[in-house]
Design an enzyme around this catalytic site. Structure first.
Site, short mmCIF file in Angstrom:
data_model
loop_
_atom_site.label_atom_id
_atom_site.label_comp_id
_atom_site.label_asym_id
_atom_site.label_seq_id
_atom_site.Cartn_x
_atom_site.Cartn_y
_atom_site.Cartn_z
N ARG A 23 0.97 -1.59 0.01
CA ARG A 23 -0.14 0.04 0.18
C ARG A 23 0.99 0.99 -0.05
NH1 ARG A 23 -3.43 -3.26 -1.47
NH2 ARG A 23 -5.21 -3.77 -0.71
N HIS A 63 -1.93 0.87 -9.44
CA HIS A 63 -2.34 0.10 -8.24
C HIS A 63 -2.77 -1.24 -9.27
CE1 HIS A 63 -4.16 -0.91 -3.95
NE2 HIS A 63 -4.43 -1.76 -4.65
P1 NDP Z 1 -1.27 -12.11 3.86
O1 NDP Z 1 -1.92 -11.94 5.12
O2 NDP Z 1 -1.79 -14.14 3.45
O3 NDP Z 1 0.26 -12.13 4.74
C1 NDP Z 1 0.92 -11.23 4.68
C2 NDP Z 1 2.07 -10.91 5.28
O4 NDP Z 1 2.32 -10.33 5.99
C3 NDP Z 1 2.26 -12.63 6.49
O5 NDP Z 1 2.83 -13.27 6.25
C4 NDP Z 1 2.87 -11.82 7.50
O6 NDP Z 1 2.77 -12.74 8.71
C5 NDP Z 1 3.36 -10.40 7.56
N1 NDP Z 1 2.99 -9.49 8.26
C6 NDP Z 1 2.33 -8.38 8.39
N2 NDP Z 1 2.15 -8.26 9.48
C7 NDP Z 1 3.57 -7.96 9.81
C8 NDP Z 1 4.44 -6.98 11.10
N3 NDP Z 1 4.21 -6.71 11.74
N4 NDP Z 1 5.90 -7.79 10.22
C9 NDP Z 1 6.57 -8.74 10.09
N5 NDP Z 1 5.05 -9.31 8.98
C10 NDP Z 1 4.18 -9.20 8.69
O7 NDP Z 1 -1.44 -11.14 2.62
P2 NDP Z 1 -1.85 -10.85 1.31
O8 NDP Z 1 -0.45 -11.70 0.99
O9 NDP Z 1 -3.16 -12.21 0.34
O10 NDP Z 1 -1.93 -9.57 0.25
C11 NDP Z 1 -0.31 -8.98 0.99
C12 NDP Z 1 -0.66 -7.57 1.11
O11 NDP Z 1 -0.97 -7.39 -0.36
C13 NDP Z 1 -2.56 -6.90 0.95
O12 NDP Z 1 -2.83 -6.69 2.10
C14 NDP Z 1 -2.34 -5.36 -0.02
O13 NDP Z 1 -2.00 -4.23 0.66
C15 NDP Z 1 -1.32 -6.23 -0.91
N6 NDP Z 1 -1.88 -6.30 -2.36
C16 NDP Z 1 -1.87 -5.47 -3.66
C17 NDP Z 1 -2.46 -6.07 -4.55
C18 NDP Z 1 -2.15 -4.31 -5.62
O14 NDP Z 1 -2.27 -4.85 -6.81
N7 NDP Z 1 -0.76 -4.13 -5.51
C19 NDP Z 1 -3.11 -6.88 -4.74
C20 NDP Z 1 -3.33 -7.70 -4.03
C21 NDP Z 1 -3.08 -7.22 -2.87
P3 NDP Z 1 2.25 -14.07 9.28
O15 NDP Z 1 2.89 -14.52 8.38
O16 NDP Z 1 3.84 -14.00 10.49
O17 NDP Z 1 0.78 -13.56 9.88
#
Ligand code: NDP
Length: 308
Positions: A223, A271
């Site tokens: 984001r 985006h």
């Molecule tokens: P998931 O919830 O599957 O994965 C999120 C990952 O981030 C997990 O591994 C999580 O850790 C890690 N994480 C979250 N908070 C922290 C932190 N504070 N410190 C370290 N690691 C952290 O999400 P997705 O993979 O499905 O999606 C990720 C993001 O991609 C979405 O939230 C969205 O913002 C973005 N996105 C962008 C798009 C675009 O077109 N640009 C399209 C779709 C999504 P853990 O495994 O330990 O929980």
């Protein structure tokens, strides 16, 4: 008992056709003005409509039409009402393509050659085997793992960082602050794929950039608010960061005067790194509704404590 798709009507009509074919037992609607709001049990939205909870009083679940849920005010959605994010193969494939393409453009110096072409320069830049290039990914979730699966075939050295410890074959996995500090100095390319939460807001800042090797490149597909824009401009000016490929920016779209438009080391996409694909997403949503009706837990329910 209606499923209301409350977003753009063109895609809504596509969803309607797919629902009619695949789950005729579910009453599907994509024209909010055509129905009694009290009949709506399932609501699919990208940007939540104003007064969503007052208008739709009988909801059993809210489906985010995207993988992220930062556009929702989780403070006002009761914990008893499940918010389900989009976990569907089409988004994962799109993200894997976008990140792999971006890494390849950087690895094979295409953006440098685009600049050279404009200046009529014919000059080779040496490239090394992919195995010598370390790509670090912030996030090890659904999308990061799809990226890893695709990038693995090219042979890149891969490292990921998450909140909890992970084990992914052939990938160096790190977690916590110490893990991040270990990963960053090894990354020639850093990809941001964490969700936007209070903990990750502004994570792409000077302190983080300074821990990368000099001349590292940044790809942000999380984001816009993950990035401290001034810090990126400073890091590009000193050469600490060599290039940035940004799919997201705050605000979207940026103002006409925004410095990123003209910056020769910044490549912007609007985006579009990935998007929900109706054909695959509809199956996932229907399966979740059937799970819910059978008293089972739906896939992709947002954890209210971690906010993702
Ligand atoms: P998931 O919830 O599957 O994965 C999120 C990952 O981030 C997990 O591994 C999580 O850790 C890690 N994480 C979250 N908070 C922290 C932190 N504070 N410190 C370290 N690691 C952290 O999400 P997705 O993979 O499905 O999606 C990720 C993001 O991609 C979405 O939230 C969205 O913002 C973005 N996105 C962008 C798009 C675009 O077109 N640009 C399209 C779709 C999504 P853990 O495994 O330990 O929980």
């Amino acid at each position: 008992m209606t499923f209301l798709y409350h977003a753009d009507s063109e895609r809504g009509a596509e969803w309607a056709t797919l629902f009619a074919e695949r789950a005729p037992e579910i009453a599907f609607e994509y024209r909010p003005d055509e129905i009694d709001p009290d009949s709506v049990r399932f609501l699919a939205v990208w940007n939540p409509p104003a007064n969503m909870l007052q208008r739709y009083r009988n909801l059993e679940a809210i489906f985010s039409l995207g993988a992220g849920v930062d556009q929702f005010d989780l403070g006002v959605i009761p914990a008893s009402l499940p918010l389900v994010r989009m976990v569907e193969p089409g988004i994962a494939q799109g993200m894997a393509e976008y990140v792999s393409l971006s890494v390849m453009l950087l690895h094979r110096h295409f953006l440098d050659y685009a600049e050279q072409q404009r200046q009529h320069i014919w000059r080779i830049k040496r490239f090394h085997p992919a195995s010598r290039l370390r790509v670090g990914i912030l996030g090890a979730g659904v999308l990061a793992q799809a990226v890893i699966a695709m990038m693995r075939s090219f042979g890149f050295s891969l490292g990921v960082w998450s909140r909890s410890q992970k084990t992914i074959e052939g990938v160096d996995c790190y977690h916590g602050e110490e893990g991040l500090n270990t990963l960053l100095p090894t990354c020639e390319i850093l990809v941001c794929l964490v969700p936007l939460t209070p903990e990750t807001c502004g994570i792409l800042n000077s302190a983080l950039f300074s821990k990368l090797p000099q001349g590292a490149a940044l790809i942000n597909c999380g984001r816009g608010q993950h990035l401290v824009q001034e810090d990126l401009l400073d890091a590009l000016a000193t050469g600490q960061i060599s290039r940035a490929i940004l799919d997201v920016i705050e605000p979207e779209p940026p103002s006409k005067e925004h410095p990123f438009w003209q910056h020769d080391k910044i490549f912007l996409t609007p985006h579009t790194a990935s998007m929900t694909q109706p054909d695959t997403a509809v199956d996932v949503v229907i399966a979740n509704i059937r799970r819910h009706r059978a008293g089972e837990t739906m896939i992709g329910i947002v954890d209210r404590s971690s906010l993702y």
